[in-house]
Write a protein that holds these residues in place. Structure first.
Motif, PDB file in Angstrom:
ATOM      1  N   GLU A 109       0.827  -1.206   0.000  1.00 57.18           N
ATOM      2  CA  GLU A 109       0.000   0.000   0.000  1.00 57.18           C
ATOM      3  C   GLU A 109       0.865   1.261   0.000  1.00 57.18           C
ATOM      4  O   GLU A 109       0.614   2.213  -0.757  1.00 57.18           O
ATOM      5  N   LEU A 110       1.903   1.278   0.819  1.00 55.67           N
ATOM      6  CA  LEU A 110       2.757   2.455   0.930  1.00 55.67           C
ATOM      7  C   LEU A 110       3.582   2.672  -0.336  1.00 55.67           C
ATOM      8  O   LEU A 110       3.729   3.802  -0.814  1.00 55.67           O
ATOM      9  N   LEU A 111       4.125   1.614  -0.890  1.00 55.72           N
ATOM     10  CA  LEU A 111       4.930   1.756  -2.105  1.00 55.72           C
ATOM     11  C   LEU A 111       4.080   2.193  -3.304  1.00 55.72           C
ATOM     12  O   LEU A 111       4.536   2.996  -4.133  1.00 55.72           O
ATOM     13  N   LEU A 112       2.873   1.670  -3.404  1.00 55.95           N
ATOM     14  CA  LEU A 112       2.010   2.086  -4.507  1.00 55.95           C
ATOM     15  C   LEU A 112       1.665   3.567  -4.403  1.00 55.95           C
ATOM     16  O   LEU A 112       1.592   4.279  -5.409  1.00 55.95           O
ATOM     17  N   ALA A 113       1.464   4.037  -3.168  1.00 55.80           N
ATOM     18  CA  ALA A 113       1.204   5.468  -2.966  1.00 55.80           C
ATOM     19  C   ALA A 113       2.427   6.301  -3.335  1.00 55.80           C
ATOM     20  O   ALA A 113       2.308   7.374  -3.939  1.00 55.80           O
ATOM     21  N   LEU A 114       3.604   5.806  -2.998  1.00 55.98           N
ATOM     22  CA  LEU A 114       4.834   6.518  -3.354  1.00 55.98           C
ATOM     23  C   LEU A 114       5.045   6.544  -4.874  1.00 55.98           C
ATOM     24  O   LEU A 114       5.554   7.520  -5.429  1.00 55.98           O
ATOM     25  N   ARG A 115       4.656   5.480  -5.546  1.00 56.83           N
ATOM     26  CA  ARG A 115       4.808   5.443  -7.005  1.00 56.83           C
ATOM     27  C   ARG A 115       3.954   6.503  -7.685  1.00 56.83           C
ATOM     28  O   ARG A 115       4.310   7.012  -8.753  1.00 56.83           O
ATOM     29  N   GLU A 116       2.826   6.849  -7.075  1.00 59.25           N
ATOM     30  CA  GLU A 116       2.001   7.919  -7.629  1.00 59.25           C
ATOM     31  C   GLU A 116       2.753   9.249  -7.610  1.00 59.25           C
ATOM     32  O   GLU A 116       2.467  10.141  -8.413  1.00 59.25           O
ATOM     33  N   LYS A 117       3.714   9.360  -6.694  1.00 65.36           N
ATOM     34  CA  LYS A 117       4.541  10.564  -6.597  1.00 65.36           C
ATOM     35  C   LYS A 117       5.897  10.393  -7.286  1.00 65.36           C
ATOM     36  O   LYS A 117       6.770  11.239  -7.159  1.00 65.36           O
ATOM     37  N   GLU A 118       6.060   9.257  -7.975  1.00 67.48           N
ATOM     38  CA  GLU A 118       7.311   8.930  -8.674  1.00 67.48           C
ATOM     39  C   GLU A 118       8.493   8.781  -7.710  1.00 67.48           C
ATOM     40  O   GLU A 118       9.627   9.164  -8.034  1.00 67.48           O
ATOM     41  N   PHE A 119       8.216   8.211  -6.543  1.00 66.57           N
ATOM     42  CA  PHE A 119       9.261   7.960  -5.547  1.00 66.57           C
ATOM     43  C   PHE A 119       9.378   6.459  -5.276  1.00 66.57           C
ATOM     44  O   PHE A 119       8.418   5.703  -5.424  1.00 66.57           O
ATOM     45  N   ASN A 120      10.600   6.059  -4.891  1.00 69.15           N
ATOM     46  CA  ASN A 120      10.908   4.671  -4.521  1.00 69.15           C
ATOM     47  C   ASN A 120      10.493   3.685  -5.612  1.00 69.15           C
ATOM     48  O   ASN A 120       9.958   2.622  -5.337  1.00 69.15           O
ATOM     49  N   TYR A 121      10.812   4.095  -6.857  1.00 66.57           N
ATOM     50  CA  TYR A 121      10.488   3.194  -7.963  1.00 66.57           C
ATOM     51  C   TYR A 121      11.527   3.327  -9.074  1.00 66.57           C
ATOM     52  O   TYR A 121      12.629   2.774  -8.952  1.00 66.57           O
ATOM     53  N   LYS A 122      11.249   4.112 -10.083  1.00 69.90           N
ATOM     54  CA  LYS A 122      12.147   4.161 -11.229  1.00 69.90           C
ATOM     55  C   LYS A 122      13.309   5.131 -11.047  1.00 69.90           C
ATOM     56  O   LYS A 122      14.363   4.952 -11.648  1.00 69.90           O
ATOM     57  N   LYS A 123      13.130   6.158 -10.236  1.00 71.11           N
ATOM     58  CA  LYS A 123      14.171   7.174 -10.056  1.00 71.11           C
ATOM     59  C   LYS A 123      14.812   7.026  -8.673  1.00 71.11           C
ATOM     60  O   LYS A 123      14.778   7.939  -7.845  1.00 71.11           O
ATOM     61  N   LEU A 124      15.396   5.872  -8.437  1.00 71.43           N
ATOM     62  CA  LEU A 124      15.899   5.569  -7.101  1.00 71.43           C
ATOM     63  C   LEU A 124      17.078   6.454  -6.685  1.00 71.43           C
ATOM     64  O   LEU A 124      17.308   6.675  -5.497  1.00 71.43           O
ATOM     65  N   VAL A 125      17.816   6.974  -7.643  1.00 67.79           N
ATOM     66  CA  VAL A 125      18.967   7.809  -7.302  1.00 67.79           C
ATOM     67  C   VAL A 125      18.525   9.149  -6.731  1.00 67.79           C
ATOM     68  O   VAL A 125      19.062   9.631  -5.726  1.00 67.79           O
ATOM     69  N   THR A 126      17.509   9.743  -7.343  1.00 71.98           N
ATOM     70  CA  THR A 126      17.067  11.075  -6.912  1.00 71.98           C
ATOM     71  C   THR A 126      15.777  11.053  -6.104  1.00 71.98           C
ATOM     72  O   THR A 126      15.586  11.878  -5.220  1.00 71.98           O
ATOM     73  N   ASN A 127      14.890  10.126  -6.413  1.00 73.46           N
ATOM     74  CA  ASN A 127      13.571  10.106  -5.779  1.00 73.46           C
ATOM     75  C   ASN A 127      13.406   8.878  -4.884  1.00 73.46           C
ATOM     76  O   ASN A 127      12.635   7.963  -5.170  1.00 73.46           O
ATOM     77  N   PHE A 128      14.178   8.871  -3.830  1.00 71.25           N
ATOM     78  CA  PHE A 128      14.118   7.740  -2.892  1.00 71.25           C
ATOM     79  C   PHE A 128      14.041   8.253  -1.466  1.00 71.25           C
ATOM     80  O   PHE A 128      14.839   9.098  -1.049  1.00 71.25           O
ATOM     81  N   ILE A 129      13.054   7.758  -0.727  1.00 72.45           N
ATOM     82  CA  ILE A 129      12.914   8.068   0.690  1.00 72.45           C
ATOM     83  C   ILE A 129      13.314   6.819   1.471  1.00 72.45           C
ATOM     84  O   ILE A 129      12.767   5.738   1.225  1.00 72.45           O
ATOM     85  N   PRO A 130      14.268   6.908   2.390  1.00 71.58           N
ATOM     86  CA  PRO A 130      14.640   5.741   3.193  1.00 71.58           C
ATOM     87  C   PRO A 130      13.397   5.112   3.820  1.00 71.58           C
ATOM     88  O   PRO A 130      12.577   5.799   4.433  1.00 71.58           O
ATOM     89  N   PHE A 131      13.269   3.795   3.677  1.00 70.63           N
ATOM     90  CA  PHE A 131      12.029   3.086   4.028  1.00 70.63           C
ATOM     91  C   PHE A 131      12.432   1.787   4.719  1.00 70.63           C
ATOM     92  O   PHE A 131      13.115   0.948   4.136  1.00 70.63           O
ATOM     93  N   TYR A 132      11.980   1.607   5.959  1.00 74.15           N
ATOM     94  CA  TYR A 132      12.334   0.421   6.740  1.00 74.15           C
ATOM     95  C   TYR A 132      11.067  -0.241   7.258  1.00 74.15           C
ATOM     96  O   TYR A 132      10.104   0.424   7.650  1.00 74.15           O
TER      97      TYR A 132
END
Length: 362
Positions: free
Chosen positions: A244-267
């Protein structure tokens, strides 16, 4: 986990040199509360027990232990009946997955009458200590010495995962501080805020600012017009929330295809939850085999770099410790011979507490 993987890499060599015979003349009976190999294939039993059972199969092979699994189908009374039946048939040792006190004490008493050892496996150290306490009670308990308990050290989670998170943050503090305000803000779900005291203690030791919580009920709230998140760290105490959380992040283009620039540490905690919806999202319009969807889990999401790391039960060490103790009982060795010394309780005799471990992304 990595220890057993390394052992498995040498499996062909072991097969070539190991004798076919086992160390036990009669079977070691393993009494699960809610597991069988057949039900595991259908996803119809407890996932933790299925994982431990699979690991114990490999550990028993290493120790040359011939064992048979029995399934109580989630009925403690049936579990006691199965243990008593195994004892009557003359088993060499009992291994019992334990959750309740009454059947556990009864199993010990039945095993004592047959002079057969009992090694309990517990998902929680609290259960392990409760069983030990019940056995120590005069009249209702037992002073039988051939009893050991291998349990997950539930109290270790915050230390193990908190230390990992703090180490990652300290090494990348400026990078993770996206808004450059001198601190890292976080959002927490499912009890993950319990990790924060350990994280902050380690950050202070590293001379870094403590993390601070921001309050949002949904992960896609509060984003700036420029597409920047209002938090710089995501914590969750349950891997069931990951999809659920990752799908929501993908809507913002985070933690998916642009991992170098658009990544939020996630544990998170755990790696076994199914993540099929992530795979469906990634391969939109493609036909995907059901077997692949069924197998795709949070572990795969971590391997793909979408999640920083997860704390998880060290099932391999639970299994290896249990197999070593069973071997020792059968061969008449000292009970804890070959068990990792740091796992052995110095306060309660016969108890092994296996700490959590970390599954990091590559």
């Amino acid at each position: 986990m990595k220890k057993l993987i390394a052992l498995l890499l040498s499996l062909i060599t072991i097969l070539a040199i190991a004798p076919a015979c086992s160390i036990n003349d009669t079977e070691v009976s393993v009494i699960w509360l809610n597991y069988s190999a057949e039900r595991a294939l259908k996803g119809d039993c407890d996932q933790f027990q299925a994982t431990i059972a699979d690991a114990f199969d490999r550990g028993a092979y290493i120790e040359k232990i011939d064992h048979v699994d029995y399934d109580a189908e989630n009925n403690p009374a049936t579990q006691l009946t199965l243990a008593e039946s195994a004892l009557e048939k003359g088993c060499s040792a009992l291994v019992v997955y334990a959750t309740e006190l009454t059947p556990s004490v009864a199993i010990v008493k039945a095993a004592e009458a047959k002079e057969v050892s009992v090694t309990f496996i517990c998902e929680s150290s609290l259960v392990a200590l409760a069983i030990k306490a019940a056995l120590a009670v005069p009249v209702v308990g037992s002073s039988y010495e051939k009893v050991a308990i291998v349990a997950v050290d539930t109290a270790s989670l915050t230390k193990v995962l908190g230390t990992k998170i703090a180490s990652d943050l300290a090494a990348n503090y400026d990078k993770f501080d996206r808004n450059k305000d001198g601190k890292i803000s976080y959002i927490a779900f499912s009890g993950a805020s319990l990790l924060v005291p350990e994280i902050n203690a380690k950050l202070v030791e590293a001379e870094k600012p403590e993390i601070e919580m921001v309050s949002f009920t949904a992960i896609n709230e509060g984003w700036t017009e420029a597409g920047e998140p209002p938090y710089e760290l995501i914590l969750t105490g349950n891997n069931d929330l990951v999809v659920e959380l990752l799908l929501a992040l993908r809507e913002k283009e985070f933690n998916y295809k642009k991992l170098v620039t658009n990544f939020i540490p996630f544990y998170t905690v755990g790696i076994e939850a199914n993540a099929r919806d992530l795979l469906i999202n990634e391969r939109a319009g493609e036909e995907i085999e059901e077997e692949e969807l069924a197998a795709y889990s949070v572990m795969n999401a971590i391997d793909s770099g979408y999640i920083s790391a997860a704390g998880l039960v060290n099932d391999d060490e639970v299994a290896l410790s249990t197999a070593a103790i069973v071997r020792n009982f059968i061969k008449g060795n000292e009970m804890m011979k070959g068990v990792e010394e740091s796992y052995i309780s110095t306060e309660i005799n016969g108890v092994v507490l296996v700490p959590y471990t970390v599954y990091p992304n590559a």
